[in-house]
Design a protein around this motif. Structure first.
Motif, PDB file in Angstrom:
ATOM      1  N   GLY A 435       0.838  -1.267   0.017  1.00  0.00           N
ATOM      2  CA  GLY A 435       0.085  -0.058   0.142  1.00  0.00           C
ATOM      3  C   GLY A 435       0.912   1.164  -0.050  1.00  0.00           C
ATOM      4  O   GLY A 435       0.623   2.257  -0.610  1.00  0.00           O
ATOM      5  N   PHE A 436       1.881   1.462   0.849  1.00  0.00           N
ATOM      6  CA  PHE A 436       2.978   2.501   0.849  1.00  0.00           C
ATOM      7  C   PHE A 436       3.680   2.643  -0.387  1.00  0.00           C
ATOM      8  O   PHE A 436       3.743   3.663  -0.718  1.00  0.00           O
ATOM      9  N   LEU A 437       3.810   1.568  -0.956  1.00  0.00           N
ATOM     10  CA  LEU A 437       4.511   1.761  -2.376  1.00  0.00           C
ATOM     11  C   LEU A 437       3.856   2.266  -3.334  1.00  0.00           C
ATOM     12  O   LEU A 437       4.247   3.149  -4.297  1.00  0.00           O
ATOM     13  N   MET A 438       2.637   1.788  -3.392  1.00  0.00           N
ATOM     14  CA  MET A 438       1.609   2.403  -4.424  1.00  0.00           C
ATOM     15  C   MET A 438       1.257   3.773  -4.002  1.00  0.00           C
ATOM     16  O   MET A 438       1.248   4.825  -4.949  1.00  0.00           O
ATOM     17  N   ASP A 439       1.302   4.254  -2.810  1.00  0.00           N
ATOM     18  CA  ASP A 439       0.914   5.997  -2.563  1.00  0.00           C
ATOM     19  C   ASP A 439       2.369   6.444  -2.854  1.00  0.00           C
ATOM     20  O   ASP A 439       2.064   7.635  -3.418  1.00  0.00           O
ATOM     21  N   SER A 440       3.219   5.992  -2.668  1.00  0.00           N
ATOM     22  CA  SER A 440       4.605   6.407  -3.285  1.00  0.00           C
ATOM     23  C   SER A 440       4.442   6.906  -4.792  1.00  0.00           C
ATOM     24  O   SER A 440       4.909   8.217  -5.165  1.00  0.00           O
ATOM     25  N   ARG A 441       3.992   6.053  -5.600  1.00  0.00           N
ATOM     26  CA  ARG A 441       3.802   6.290  -7.018  1.00  0.00           C
ATOM     27  C   ARG A 441       2.945   7.585  -7.192  1.00  0.00           C
ATOM     28  O   ARG A 441       3.120   8.468  -7.954  1.00  0.00           O
ATOM     29  N   PHE A 442       1.852   7.617  -6.553  1.00  0.00           N
ATOM     30  CA  PHE A 442       0.994   8.604  -6.297  1.00  0.00           C
ATOM     31  C   PHE A 442       1.613   9.811  -6.358  1.00  0.00           C
ATOM     32  O   PHE A 442       1.318  11.085  -6.826  1.00  0.00           O
ATOM     33  N   TYR A 443       2.643  10.033  -5.366  1.00  0.00           N
ATOM     34  CA  TYR A 443       3.258  11.338  -4.869  1.00  0.00           C
ATOM     35  C   TYR A 443       4.408  11.410  -5.807  1.00  0.00           C
ATOM     36  O   TYR A 443       5.394  12.442  -5.512  1.00  0.00           O
ATOM     37  N   GLY A 444       4.936  10.712  -6.873  1.00  0.00           N
ATOM     38  CA  GLY A 444       5.823  10.798  -7.731  1.00  0.00           C
ATOM     39  C   GLY A 444       7.198  10.207  -7.160  1.00  0.00           C
ATOM     40  O   GLY A 444       8.437  10.572  -7.313  1.00  0.00           O
ATOM     41  N   ARG A 445       7.090   9.337  -6.218  1.00  0.00           N
ATOM     42  CA  ARG A 445       8.109   8.840  -5.455  1.00  0.00           C
ATOM     43  C   ARG A 445       8.466   7.271  -5.819  1.00  0.00           C
ATOM     44  O   ARG A 445       7.330   6.848  -6.445  1.00  0.00           O
ATOM     45  N   GLU A 446       9.439   6.703  -5.495  1.00  0.00           N
ATOM     46  CA  GLU A 446       9.758   5.319  -5.760  1.00  0.00           C
ATOM     47  C   GLU A 446       9.381   4.527  -4.448  1.00  0.00           C
ATOM     48  O   GLU A 446       8.619   3.733  -4.521  1.00  0.00           O
ATOM     49  N   ASP A 447       9.877   5.014  -3.288  1.00  0.00           N
ATOM     50  CA  ASP A 447       9.554   4.214  -2.103  1.00  0.00           C
ATOM     51  C   ASP A 447       9.675   5.277  -0.907  1.00  0.00           C
ATOM     52  O   ASP A 447      10.748   5.736  -0.351  1.00  0.00           O
ATOM     53  N   TYR A 448       8.456   5.784  -0.505  1.00  0.00           N
ATOM     54  CA  TYR A 448       8.393   6.939   0.500  1.00  0.00           C
ATOM     55  C   TYR A 448       8.953   6.489   1.515  1.00  0.00           C
ATOM     56  O   TYR A 448       9.645   7.399   2.375  1.00  0.00           O
ATOM     57  N   ILE A 449       8.718   5.517   2.397  1.00  0.00           N
ATOM     58  CA  ILE A 449       9.470   5.123   3.605  1.00  0.00           C
ATOM     59  C   ILE A 449      10.841   5.126   3.490  1.00  0.00           C
ATOM     60  O   ILE A 449      11.500   5.727   4.202  1.00  0.00           O
ATOM     61  N   GLU A 450      11.443   4.511   2.596  1.00  0.00           N
ATOM     62  CA  GLU A 450      12.958   4.538   2.359  1.00  0.00           C
ATOM     63  C   GLU A 450      13.584   5.893   2.009  1.00  0.00           C
ATOM     64  O   GLU A 450      14.394   6.231   2.690  1.00  0.00           O
ATOM     65  N   GLU A 451      12.828   6.537   1.278  1.00  0.00           N
ATOM     66  CA  GLU A 451      13.273   7.958   0.759  1.00  0.00           C
ATOM     67  C   GLU A 451      13.184   8.912   2.114  1.00  0.00           C
ATOM     68  O   GLU A 451      14.014   9.920   2.308  1.00  0.00           O
ATOM     69  N   MET A 452      12.149   8.838   2.853  1.00  0.00           N
ATOM     70  CA  MET A 452      12.072   9.668   4.089  1.00  0.00           C
ATOM     71  C   MET A 452      13.146   9.330   4.954  1.00  0.00           C
ATOM     72  O   MET A 452      13.533  10.274   5.905  1.00  0.00           O
ATOM     73  N   ASP A 453      13.313   8.293   5.194  1.00  0.00           N
ATOM     74  CA  ASP A 453      14.554   7.714   6.218  1.00  0.00           C
ATOM     75  C   ASP A 453      15.670   8.440   5.729  1.00  0.00           C
ATOM     76  O   ASP A 453      16.714   8.823   6.482  1.00  0.00           O
ATOM     77  N   GLN A 454      16.159   8.403   4.471  1.00  0.00           N
ATOM     78  CA  GLN A 454      17.166   9.034   3.890  1.00  0.00           C
ATOM     79  C   GLN A 454      17.218  10.474   4.179  1.00  0.00           C
ATOM     80  O   GLN A 454      18.561  11.006   4.533  1.00  0.00           O
ATOM     81  N   LEU A 455      16.305  11.143   3.967  1.00  0.00           N
ATOM     82  CA  LEU A 455      16.012  12.567   4.171  1.00  0.00           C
ATOM     83  C   LEU A 455      16.207  12.778   5.748  1.00  0.00           C
ATOM     84  O   LEU A 455      16.900  13.861   6.193  1.00  0.00           O
ATOM     85  N   LEU A 456      15.765  12.099   6.324  1.00  0.00           N
ATOM     86  CA  LEU A 456      15.682  12.192   8.000  1.00  0.00           C
ATOM     87  C   LEU A 456      17.369  12.160   8.723  1.00  0.00           C
ATOM     88  O   LEU A 456      17.696  13.142   9.235  1.00  0.00           O
ATOM     89  N   ALA A 457      17.729  11.015   7.658  1.00  0.00           N
ATOM     90  CA  ALA A 457      19.155  11.033   8.366  1.00  0.00           C
ATOM     91  C   ALA A 457      19.898  12.146   8.010  1.00  0.00           C
ATOM     92  O   ALA A 457      21.213  12.469   8.650  1.00  0.00           O
ATOM     93  N   ASN A 458      19.639  12.869   6.993  1.00  0.00           N
ATOM     94  CA  ASN A 458      20.475  14.214   6.469  1.00  0.00           C
ATOM     95  C   ASN A 458      20.150  15.339   7.020  1.00  0.00           C
ATOM     96  O   ASN A 458      20.872  16.392   6.765  1.00  0.00           O
ATOM     97  N   LEU A 459      18.965  15.452   7.665  1.00  0.00           N
ATOM     98  CA  LEU A 459      18.390  16.671   8.403  1.00  0.00           C
ATOM     99  C   LEU A 459      19.181  17.190   9.177  1.00  0.00           C
ATOM    100  O   LEU A 459      19.927  16.489  10.080  1.00  0.00           O
ATOM    101  N   THR A 460      19.042  18.364   9.490  1.00  0.00           N
ATOM    102  CA  THR A 460      19.654  19.281  10.784  1.00  0.00           C
ATOM    103  C   THR A 460      18.538  19.804  11.199  1.00  0.00           C
ATOM    104  O   THR A 460      17.372  20.114  10.801  1.00  0.00           O
ATOM    105  N   VAL A 461      18.835  20.257  12.653  1.00  0.00           N
ATOM    106  CA  VAL A 461      17.695  21.040  13.333  1.00  0.00           C
ATOM    107  C   VAL A 461      17.379  22.408  12.691  1.00  0.00           C
ATOM    108  O   VAL A 461      16.460  22.730  12.707  1.00  0.00           O
ATOM    109  N   GLU A 462      18.478  23.063  11.908  1.00  0.00           N
ATOM    110  CA  GLU A 462      18.220  24.079  11.300  1.00  0.00           C
ATOM    111  C   GLU A 462      17.145  24.094  10.110  1.00  0.00           C
ATOM    112  O   GLU A 462      16.458  25.004  10.030  1.00  0.00           O
ATOM    113  N   ASP A 463      17.266  22.872   9.526  1.00  0.00           N
ATOM    114  CA  ASP A 463      16.349  22.279   8.571  1.00  0.00           C
ATOM    115  C   ASP A 463      14.891  22.468   8.847  1.00  0.00           C
ATOM    116  O   ASP A 463      13.868  22.815   8.477  1.00  0.00           O
TER     117      ASP A 463
END
Length: 544
Positions: A435-463
């Protein structure tokens, strides 16, 4: 923020356990739509069509999951027949096939531990089918029959529509004031657009829906041109080809899908108070437009801020701590950066309710009204308004504090650590992974859960703090409050006049509170809200 640490270890262990579930190959897809992890604008329609397939192969699994997601939703309902998409989906799922009535289907699939169901939201309708692989060959003809040859039996139509009418007339108003306030908020926030009405329709529209409307809607809006196929588990290439060939036999109509309704822009804080008889408390839901969805990388930063403020059904957030834990005012208080479906029933987000129109919201679960407090405590006999005004001030003040002061480095690190573990729990089952993979396509993403985790890993408090300042504000909001008849008028006057709202404690409770809490109470009691309009609506006049 120390409370969050107690959640991190057990959730990390649960997530690790979840990650150990059999997955001997990664998901693949025959969807050729280009996706990037930095998408900020997207066209959800590109994710749907005859060749759009999302696969999650799990050769060691003993189940097969099929999902068919249609780009339609309640926003395609014709004017005057709001709820038609919901009726149509219910008829497909609840009326059997031309060869087998629904009662016989349910008896037949019970020994297989198979199931199927539909879910309608604003922009999509999703059918989910699940079965043990040993019974796939027997179950699939039923799946095929439901999608290609639904019975649309008259007696089933009467039953489905009767249940639907009962929901819009009675259930939504009586079963849960919390859910009532959420649906009322969307009615207010999207008033005048195709997002306004509940997916089930409204009291006046449901009677207008005919069985011929349902058949026509199925032909025109459940077609091979606006479908996305999802499949997961242990299946063969031949089976997938059969599924694709059968889905290609759906109607060839190219449906005209309207743009999603955009939220109205509030002018100051605009409040609708819904009064009803014998309400036990005041249920509050707020919302303000927010032009960010999962398609944007900024969504990751807002996820951290949202989690810090109040993750759904979690007790470490600022709102929960201040309103529930410290002051014992209600059962919980949470923050949201997207629609949270079935929030009253589920602990974790569910997939297949993707949306392009979004808003930032606060959920303040019912707080006590003056009438109830006066009955319990003699020392509160002079109050006119219960806890709603104080709780609303407190919640908005916490959002303002986050906007103006931001998160500290320590708060950021703890919240991010929790969130990266917690998100893995979203996909504990094969059905949710798909279900989340299909939602990812809706939003123009490949894998929302995996991609958000990568984005979270690179975040700063300033961001995070910059994103909060960019996208959140409290000067212009819509608020709906479902409350008792006795509370409506006094609460209206208090909100309009920004009347001080001292917290109403019993003497015994007040004596046990630390001085810093009482001092904070004094600051909250006079915190100015930018209230510009308050209307009272009778419960019987909602969702008409």
């Amino acid at each position: 923020m120390k409370k969050i640490a107690a959640y991190i270890l057990p959730l990390a262990l649960m997530a690790a356990s979840c990650a150990k579930q059999p997955q001997t190959s990664q998901q693949s897809t025959t969807d050729t739509a280009e996706t990037t992890a930095t998408a900020t604008a997207f066209d959800a329609n590109t994710a749907f069509g005859p060749d759009k397939v999302v696969e999650l192969r799990q050769p060691e699994s003993n189940k097969v999951i099929i999902k068919l997601m249609f780009k339609n939703g309640s926003m395609v309902d014709p004017k005057g027949k709001e709820g038609l998409t919901y009726t149509t989906a219910q008829m497909i799922a609840e009326s059997g096939t031309k060869d087998m009535p629904v009662s016989e289907i349910k008896d037949k699939i019970f020994p297989w531990a198979a199931e199927y169901y539909s879910n309608v939201d604003k922009e999509v309708t999703t059918f989910t089918f699940a079965v043990h692989q040993d019974f796939l060959s027997e179950f699939y003809p039923i799946v095929r029959g439901l999608m290609l040859n639904p019975a649309f039996a008259e007696e089933d139509f009467k039953r489905v529509k009767s249940n639907q009418q009962n929901f819009v007339d009675q259930v939504i108003r009586a079963s849960s004031d919390e859910e009532y306030s959420k649906k009322a908020l969307e009615d207010l926030l999207f008033r005048g657009t195709n997002y306004q009405h509940m997916v089930e329709g409204n009291s006046a529209s449901v009677p207008n829906i005919t069985l011929e409307d349902v058949k026509s809607h199925w032909q025109n809006y459940f077609t091979k041109n606006n479908v996305m196929i999802g499949i997961a588990g242990n299946y063969s290439p031949d089976f997938l080809n059969q599924l694709k060939n059968d889905v290609a036999q759906l109607s060839a109509v190219q449906p005209s899908i309207p743009l999603a309704g955009e939220p109205n822009q509030p002018n100051g804080v605009q409040v609708e108070i819904i009064r009803k008889s014998d309400a036990l408390g005041s249920a509050i839901f707020t919302g303000t437009p927010m032009p960010v969805t999962r398609s944007s990388d900024d969504f990751a930063a807002l996820m951290v801020a949202n989690s810090f403020l109040g993750e759904h059904r979690k007790s470490y957030g600022k709102l929960y701590d201040k309103i529930r834990t410290t002051r014992s005012m209600n059962y919980g208080d949470y923050s949201y950066i997207e629609w949270y479906d079935r929030g009253g029933n589920v602990q974790l987000p569910i997939p297949n309710v993707p949306r392009t129109s979004n808003y930032f919201a606060l959920w303040i679960r019912p707080v006590q009204i003056a009438e109830g407090l006066k009955q319990q405590y003699a020392e509160l006999s002079d109050i006119n308004v219960g806890h709603a005004h104080f709780a609303l001030r407190l919640a908005i003040r916490e959002v303002d504090n986050l906007i103006n002061k931001g998160m500290t480095q320590e708060e950021f690190e703890l919240t991010r650590k929790f969130l990266r573990s917690y998100m893995k729990l979203y996909i504990q089952t094969t059905e949710k992974q798909l279900g989340f993979l299909m939602d990812s396509r809706f939003y123009g993403r490949e894998d929302y859960i995996e991609e958000m985790d990568q984005l979270l890993a690179n975040l700063t408090v300033e961001d995070v703090n910059k994103a909060v300042q960019k996208y959140w504000q409290t000067d212009n909001m819509f608020i709906t409050i479902v409350t008792d008849d006795s509370e409506a008028e006094p609460l209206k006057e208090a909100l309009l006049n920004n009347t001080p709202s001292p917290m109403s404690y019993s003497n015994l409770v007040k004596e046990g509170l630390p001085q810093e809490v009482l001092a904070e109470d004094d600051a909250i009691a006079t915190y100015k809200l930018n209230v510009t309009d308050v209307k009272i609506v009778d419960s019987k006049d909602t969702f008409r």
